[in-house]
Design a protein around this motif. Structure first.
Motif, PDB file in Angstrom:
ATOM      1  N   GLY A  29      71.077  49.814  91.119  1.00  0.00           N
ATOM      2  CA  GLY A  29      69.638  49.655  90.975  1.00  0.00           C
ATOM      3  C   GLY A  29      69.104  48.477  91.743  1.00  0.00           C
ATOM      4  O   GLY A  29      69.802  47.864  92.566  1.00  0.00           O
ATOM      5  N   LEU A  30      67.840  48.143  91.458  1.00  0.00           N
ATOM      6  CA  LEU A  30      67.123  47.079  92.152  1.00  0.00           C
ATOM      7  C   LEU A  30      66.849  45.909  91.212  1.00  0.00           C
ATOM      8  O   LEU A  30      66.593  46.103  90.026  1.00  0.00           O
ATOM      9  CB  LEU A  30      65.787  47.609  92.699  1.00  0.00           C
ATOM     10  N   ARG A 163      73.820  63.284  81.406  1.00  0.00           N
ATOM     11  CA  ARG A 163      74.760  62.297  81.943  1.00  0.00           C
ATOM     12  C   ARG A 163      74.065  61.173  82.697  1.00  0.00           C
ATOM     13  O   ARG A 163      74.701  60.173  83.026  1.00  0.00           O
ATOM     14  CB  ARG A 163      75.766  62.982  82.870  1.00  0.00           C
ATOM     15  N   LEU A 164      72.806  61.336  82.957  1.00  0.00           N
ATOM     16  CA  LEU A 164      72.054  60.304  83.666  1.00  0.00           C
ATOM     17  C   LEU A 164      71.383  59.347  82.683  1.00  0.00           C
ATOM     18  O   LEU A 164      70.991  59.744  81.585  1.00  0.00           O
ATOM     19  CB  LEU A 164      70.995  60.934  84.569  1.00  0.00           C
ATOM     20  N   GLY A 165      71.257  58.116  83.103  1.00  0.00           N
ATOM     21  CA  GLY A 165      70.538  57.134  82.312  1.00  0.00           C
ATOM     22  C   GLY A 165      69.664  56.273  83.202  1.00  0.00           C
ATOM     23  O   GLY A 165      70.018  55.999  84.356  1.00  0.00           O
ATOM     24  N   VAL A 166      68.520  55.885  82.685  1.00  0.00           N
ATOM     25  CA  VAL A 166      67.642  54.957  83.398  1.00  0.00           C
ATOM     26  C   VAL A 166      67.288  53.838  82.420  1.00  0.00           C
ATOM     27  O   VAL A 166      67.132  54.077  81.216  1.00  0.00           O
ATOM     28  CB  VAL A 166      66.361  55.629  83.923  1.00  0.00           C
ATOM     29  N   ASP A 167      67.204  52.617  82.941  1.00  0.00           N
ATOM     30  CA  ASP A 167      66.810  51.523  82.069  1.00  0.00           C
ATOM     31  C   ASP A 167      66.100  50.450  82.866  1.00  0.00           C
ATOM     32  O   ASP A 167      66.218  50.363  84.089  1.00  0.00           O
ATOM     33  CB  ASP A 167      68.010  50.942  81.310  1.00  0.00           C
ATOM     34  N   VAL A 168      65.349  49.649  82.152  1.00  0.00           N
ATOM     35  CA  VAL A 168      64.699  48.473  82.716  1.00  0.00           C
ATOM     36  C   VAL A 168      65.001  47.306  81.786  1.00  0.00           C
ATOM     37  O   VAL A 168      64.960  47.457  80.555  1.00  0.00           O
ATOM     38  CB  VAL A 168      63.179  48.680  82.884  1.00  0.00           C
ATOM     39  N   ARG A 169      65.360  46.173  82.366  1.00  0.00           N
ATOM     40  CA  ARG A 169      65.723  45.019  81.555  1.00  0.00           C
ATOM     41  C   ARG A 169      65.210  43.723  82.181  1.00  0.00           C
ATOM     42  O   ARG A 169      64.978  43.653  83.387  1.00  0.00           O
ATOM     43  CB  ARG A 169      67.232  44.954  81.343  1.00  0.00           C
ATOM     44  N   TRP A 170      65.019  42.733  81.340  1.00  0.00           N
ATOM     45  CA  TRP A 170      64.640  41.396  81.785  1.00  0.00           C
ATOM     46  C   TRP A 170      65.817  40.469  81.560  1.00  0.00           C
ATOM     47  O   TRP A 170      66.459  40.512  80.507  1.00  0.00           O
ATOM     48  CB  TRP A 170      63.426  40.909  81.002  1.00  0.00           C
ATOM     49  N   GLU A 171      66.115  39.652  82.554  1.00  0.00           N
ATOM     50  CA  GLU A 171      67.203  38.690  82.436  1.00  0.00           C
ATOM     51  C   GLU A 171      66.688  37.285  82.713  1.00  0.00           C
ATOM     52  O   GLU A 171      65.982  37.058  83.700  1.00  0.00           O
ATOM     53  CB  GLU A 171      68.326  39.016  83.416  1.00  0.00           C
ATOM     54  N   LYS A 172      67.060  36.360  81.854  1.00  0.00           N
ATOM     55  CA  LYS A 172      66.714  34.953  82.022  1.00  0.00           C
ATOM     56  C   LYS A 172      67.972  34.117  81.939  1.00  0.00           C
ATOM     57  O   LYS A 172      68.746  34.235  80.992  1.00  0.00           O
ATOM     58  CB  LYS A 172      65.733  34.520  80.927  1.00  0.00           C
ATOM     59  N   GLY A 173      68.198  33.284  82.961  1.00  0.00           N
ATOM     60  CA  GLY A 173      69.353  32.411  82.964  1.00  0.00           C
ATOM     61  C   GLY A 173      69.112  31.162  82.136  1.00  0.00           C
ATOM     62  O   GLY A 173      68.043  30.550  82.204  1.00  0.00           O
ATOM     63  N   PHE A 174      70.101  30.773  81.332  1.00  0.00           N
ATOM     64  CA  PHE A 174      70.007  29.557  80.530  1.00  0.00           C
ATOM     65  C   PHE A 174      70.446  28.333  81.316  1.00  0.00           C
ATOM     66  O   PHE A 174      70.023  27.213  81.035  1.00  0.00           O
ATOM     67  CB  PHE A 174      70.876  29.673  79.275  1.00  0.00           C
ATOM     68  N   ILE A 197      65.173  44.018  86.147  1.00  0.00           N
ATOM     69  CA  ILE A 197      66.241  44.843  86.704  1.00  0.00           C
ATOM     70  C   ILE A 197      65.968  46.302  86.375  1.00  0.00           C
ATOM     71  O   ILE A 197      65.800  46.659  85.199  1.00  0.00           O
ATOM     72  CB  ILE A 197      67.603  44.418  86.140  1.00  0.00           C
ATOM     73  N   PHE A 198      65.921  47.137  87.404  1.00  0.00           N
ATOM     74  CA  PHE A 198      65.782  48.585  87.234  1.00  0.00           C
ATOM     75  C   PHE A 198      67.119  49.232  87.563  1.00  0.00           C
ATOM     76  O   PHE A 198      67.664  49.020  88.654  1.00  0.00           O
ATOM     77  CB  PHE A 198      64.689  49.139  88.144  1.00  0.00           C
ATOM     78  N   GLY A 199      67.652  50.027  86.632  1.00  0.00           N
ATOM     79  CA  GLY A 199      68.981  50.595  86.821  1.00  0.00           C
ATOM     80  C   GLY A 199      69.019  52.101  86.615  1.00  0.00           C
ATOM     81  O   GLY A 199      68.282  52.656  85.806  1.00  0.00           O
ATOM     82  N   LEU A 200      69.911  52.746  87.367  1.00  0.00           N
ATOM     83  CA  LEU A 200      70.205  54.169  87.230  1.00  0.00           C
ATOM     84  C   LEU A 200      71.705  54.290  87.003  1.00  0.00           C
ATOM     85  O   LEU A 200      72.498  53.709  87.755  1.00  0.00           O
ATOM     86  CB  LEU A 200      69.799  54.932  88.482  1.00  0.00           C
ATOM     87  N   SER A 201      72.108  55.007  85.959  1.00  0.00           N
ATOM     88  CA  SER A 201      73.528  55.117  85.636  1.00  0.00           C
ATOM     89  C   SER A 201      73.938  56.575  85.510  1.00  0.00           C
ATOM     90  O   SER A 201      73.120  57.461  85.276  1.00  0.00           O
ATOM     91  CB  SER A 201      73.837  54.369  84.335  1.00  0.00           C
ATOM     92  N   TYR A 202      75.245  56.786  85.666  1.00  0.00           N
ATOM     93  CA  TYR A 202      75.834  58.133  85.537  1.00  0.00           C
ATOM     94  C   TYR A 202      77.069  58.044  84.667  1.00  0.00           C
ATOM     95  O   TYR A 202      77.918  57.172  84.853  1.00  0.00           O
ATOM     96  CB  TYR A 202      76.190  58.703  86.900  1.00  0.00           C
ATOM     97  N   ARG A 203      77.160  58.943  83.682  1.00  0.00           N
ATOM     98  CA  ARG A 203      78.301  58.988  82.768  1.00  0.00           C
ATOM     99  C   ARG A 203      79.336  60.004  83.258  1.00  0.00           C
ATOM    100  O   ARG A 203      79.006  61.155  83.513  1.00  0.00           O
ATOM    101  CB  ARG A 203      77.817  59.350  81.355  1.00  0.00           C
TER     102      ARG A 203
END
Length: 208
Positions: A29-30, A163-174, A197-203
């Motif tokens: 993903g991006l 089998r496909l998955g899509v997700d969006v997440r926020w990441e913050k470094g400590f 973070i935008f992600g595409l996954s395959y199971r």
């Protein structure tokens, strides 16, 4: 510490590979990075720093990796191992500052999630990060302090569509992976991650 995390993850992958209710797959993903506060050193005994720019210019990076999901009683644990490249850009017309560099790292998120309704799920967890390379120009930055190992937090939501998955997440470094001051300026840079973070996954496996 970083060796301990990698060892624990490897042992987990081996030990649970024969268990039931295990999903395994790949992802890519991006990454849109807002990380890197640019601050101005204040003279005459004032407060040490004053933020003048919150975050570097937004630039896209990418990630690729492997994931595993252990489905338990109503929730899941999802460790991942991901190669990530982040792009940073700092520019200031008032000081002719124009600097671009890339950070390459191995991310190991350990996420805890729960299904909300239908294919929708939410998750959160720590992300352990090992910096493999930061190609900043040492002719541009002085008083450099680096930290190869850092820790952050990820929060997100996703959809499972077969089998496909899509997700969006926020990441913050400590913790910061690079700290330094641009030459011929009074600007200090704090490069800890802050990204969407935008992600595409395959199971790979069939569901048991």
């Amino acid at each position: 510490m970083k060796k301990l995390v990698l060892t624990l993850l490897t042992l987990t992958l081996i030990n649970v590979s024969f268990a039931q209710k295990i999903d395994v797959g790949v992802k890519a993903g991006l990454n849109y990075n807002f990380g890197g506060d640019l601050s101005e050193l204040l003279p005459n005994g004032a407060d040490a720093f004053e933020n003048i720019v919150t975050g570097a210019d937004n630039k896209a990076g990418y990630h690729v990796g492997l994931w595993m999901k252990v489905r338990l009683l109503g929730f899941y644990v999802r460790p991942e191992i991901v190669y990530t490249q982040l792009n940073n850009s700092y520019n200031s017309t008032s000081t002719n500052l124009n600097s671009d560099f890339k950070t390459k790292k191995i991310d190991i998120p350990i996420l805890f999630g729960i299904k909300v309704i239908g294919p929708l799920h939410i998750f959160a967890g720590p992300s352990f990060q090992y910096i493999t390379n930061s190609d900043f120009n040492q002719n541009e930055i002085q008083n450099i302090s680096t930290n190869d190992f850092s820790v952050g937090l990820q929060l997100g939501t996703g959809l499972e569509l077969g089998r496909l998955g899509v997700d969006v997440r926020w990441e913050k470094g400590f913790s910061n992976d690079l700290d330094g001051q641009f030459l011929s300026t009074n600007f200090n840079v704090d490069n800890r991650p802050n990204q969407i973070i935008f992600g595409l996954s395959y199971r790979f496996n069939e569901r048991k």
